[in-house]
Design a protein around this motif. Structure first.
Motif, PDB file in Angstrom:
ATOM      1  N   PHE A  47     -10.017   1.295  -8.391  1.00 43.50           N
ATOM      2  CA  PHE A  47      -8.636   1.763  -8.474  1.00 43.50           C
ATOM      3  C   PHE A  47      -8.523   2.939  -9.427  1.00 43.50           C
ATOM      4  CE2 PHE A  47      -8.415  -2.739  -7.437  1.00 43.50           C
ATOM      5  CZ  PHE A  47      -7.719  -2.669  -6.247  1.00 43.50           C
ATOM      6  N   GLU A  50      -4.420   3.114  -5.283  1.00 43.39           N
ATOM      7  CA  GLU A  50      -5.347   2.391  -4.419  1.00 43.39           C
ATOM      8  C   GLU A  50      -5.518   3.203  -3.141  1.00 43.39           C
ATOM      9  OE1 GLU A  50      -4.048  -1.524  -3.366  1.00 43.39           O
ATOM     10  OE2 GLU A  50      -5.844  -1.932  -2.202  1.00 43.39           O
ATOM     11  N   PHE A  51      -6.726   3.397  -2.727  1.00 45.53           N
ATOM     12  CA  PHE A  51      -7.007   4.154  -1.510  1.00 45.53           C
ATOM     13  C   PHE A  51      -7.131   3.184  -0.350  1.00 45.53           C
ATOM     14  CE2 PHE A  51      -8.266   6.916  -4.909  1.00 45.53           C
ATOM     15  CZ  PHE A  51      -7.840   8.159  -4.482  1.00 45.53           C
ATOM     16  N   LYS A  52      -6.317   3.402   0.681  1.00 44.58           N
ATOM     17  CA  LYS A  52      -6.326   2.563   1.877  1.00 44.58           C
ATOM     18  C   LYS A  52      -6.571   3.464   3.083  1.00 44.58           C
ATOM     19  CE  LYS A  52      -3.083  -0.878   0.134  1.00 44.58           C
ATOM     20  NZ  LYS A  52      -1.811  -1.572   0.397  1.00 44.58           N
ATOM     21  N   PRO A  53      -7.807   3.542   3.545  1.00 46.01           N
ATOM     22  CA  PRO A  53      -8.100   4.410   4.688  1.00 46.01           C
ATOM     23  C   PRO A  53      -7.312   4.002   5.933  1.00 46.01           C
ATOM     24  CG  PRO A  53     -10.121   3.614   3.665  1.00 46.01           C
ATOM     25  CD  PRO A  53      -8.981   2.857   3.056  1.00 46.01           C
ATOM     26  N   LYS A  54      -6.837   4.982   6.657  1.00 43.54           N
ATOM     27  CA  LYS A  54      -6.108   4.771   7.915  1.00 43.54           C
ATOM     28  C   LYS A  54      -6.706   5.687   8.967  1.00 43.54           C
ATOM     29  CE  LYS A  54      -2.807   2.231   6.070  1.00 43.54           C
ATOM     30  NZ  LYS A  54      -2.876   0.812   6.143  1.00 43.54           N
ATOM     31  N   ASN A  65      -5.881   0.248  11.733  1.00 43.23           N
ATOM     32  CA  ASN A  65      -6.409   0.226  10.375  1.00 43.23           C
ATOM     33  C   ASN A  65      -7.903   0.516  10.418  1.00 43.23           C
ATOM     34  OD1 ASN A  65      -4.005  -0.301   9.094  1.00 43.23           O
ATOM     35  ND2 ASN A  65      -4.275  -2.517   9.190  1.00 43.23           N
ATOM     36  N   ARG A  94     -12.917   9.924  -3.247  1.00 39.98           N
ATOM     37  CA  ARG A  94     -11.846   9.347  -4.066  1.00 39.98           C
ATOM     38  C   ARG A  94     -11.828   9.969  -5.459  1.00 39.98           C
ATOM     39  NH1 ARG A  94     -13.005   3.279  -1.948  1.00 39.98           N
ATOM     40  NH2 ARG A  94     -14.908   4.292  -1.292  1.00 39.98           N
ATOM     41  N   ASP A 113       4.586   6.101  -3.299  1.00 42.90           N
ATOM     42  CA  ASP A 113       4.252   5.272  -2.152  1.00 42.90           C
ATOM     43  C   ASP A 113       4.866   5.804  -0.862  1.00 42.90           C
ATOM     44  OD1 ASP A 113       2.940   2.996  -1.103  1.00 42.90           O
ATOM     45  OD2 ASP A 113       4.881   1.985  -0.941  1.00 42.90           O
ATOM     46  N   ALA A 148       2.348   7.610   1.200  1.00 41.52           N
ATOM     47  CA  ALA A 148       1.039   6.982   1.417  1.00 41.52           C
ATOM     48  C   ALA A 148       0.806   6.703   2.886  1.00 41.52           C
ATOM     49  CB  ALA A 148       0.939   5.692   0.625  1.00 41.52           C
TER      50      ALA A 148
END
Length: 151
Positions: A39, A61-65, A85, A97, A148, A151
């Motif tokens: 994080f 937080e990195f959330k790949p899409k 996802n 990152r 957010d 994001a």
């Protein structure tokens, strides 16, 4: 003037102002992401004109899409739609990152003037747009929501 931001040497921020530090917004990031520390964090401090942004830290937080991108050269359009996802090991060495966090840290160094803070004005405007007029939201929640939103 480079100043330690109190993050234990994780970064620094530069400050420029015509008279004093009341019109400064500075932020720094941790750039040491790895498998044991996945994080990121943004540390924000500000002068009196931007006191809403003072002494704030945000976790990242990195959330790949996945996205579907369609380019139509004839109509000169680009369409982007959200796909499923992401499943897999994107950036297992945390290189992308860490670069993203480093670039976030550089923003406050390059978006400064002698009279106001461009990043401070943009952040406060973003907070105002994120907050609803008929709800009671804390400043910290509004700051988190303003990040957010994109994001």
């Amino acid at each position: 003037m480079a100043t330690d931001n109190g993050t234990g040497g994780l970064g620094f921020y530069s400050t420029w102002s015509l008279y004093d530090d009341s019109d400064i917004v500075a932020w720094s990031t941790n750039k040491l992401l790895n498998s044991t520390n996945p994080f990121g964090a943004i540390y924000i401090n500000a002068g009196q004109y931007y006191d809403l942004l003072s002494k704030i830290s945000c976790s990242v937080e990195f959330k790949p899409k996945e996205f579907n991108i369609t380019v139509d050269k004839t109509q000169k359009t680009i369409r982007v739609s959200r796909g499923s996802n992401f499943v897999g090991a994107l950036d297992p060495d945390f290189h992308l990152r860490n670069i993203a966090m480093e670039q976030l840290g550089i923003i406050s160094q390059v978006s400064t003037t002698l009279y106001f803070s461009a990043i401070g004005d943009a952040s406060i405007e973003n907070m105002a747009n994120s907050a609803s007029a008929d709800s009671v939201i804390s400043n910290l929640t509004t700051v988190a929501d303003s990040f957010d939103k994109y994001a």
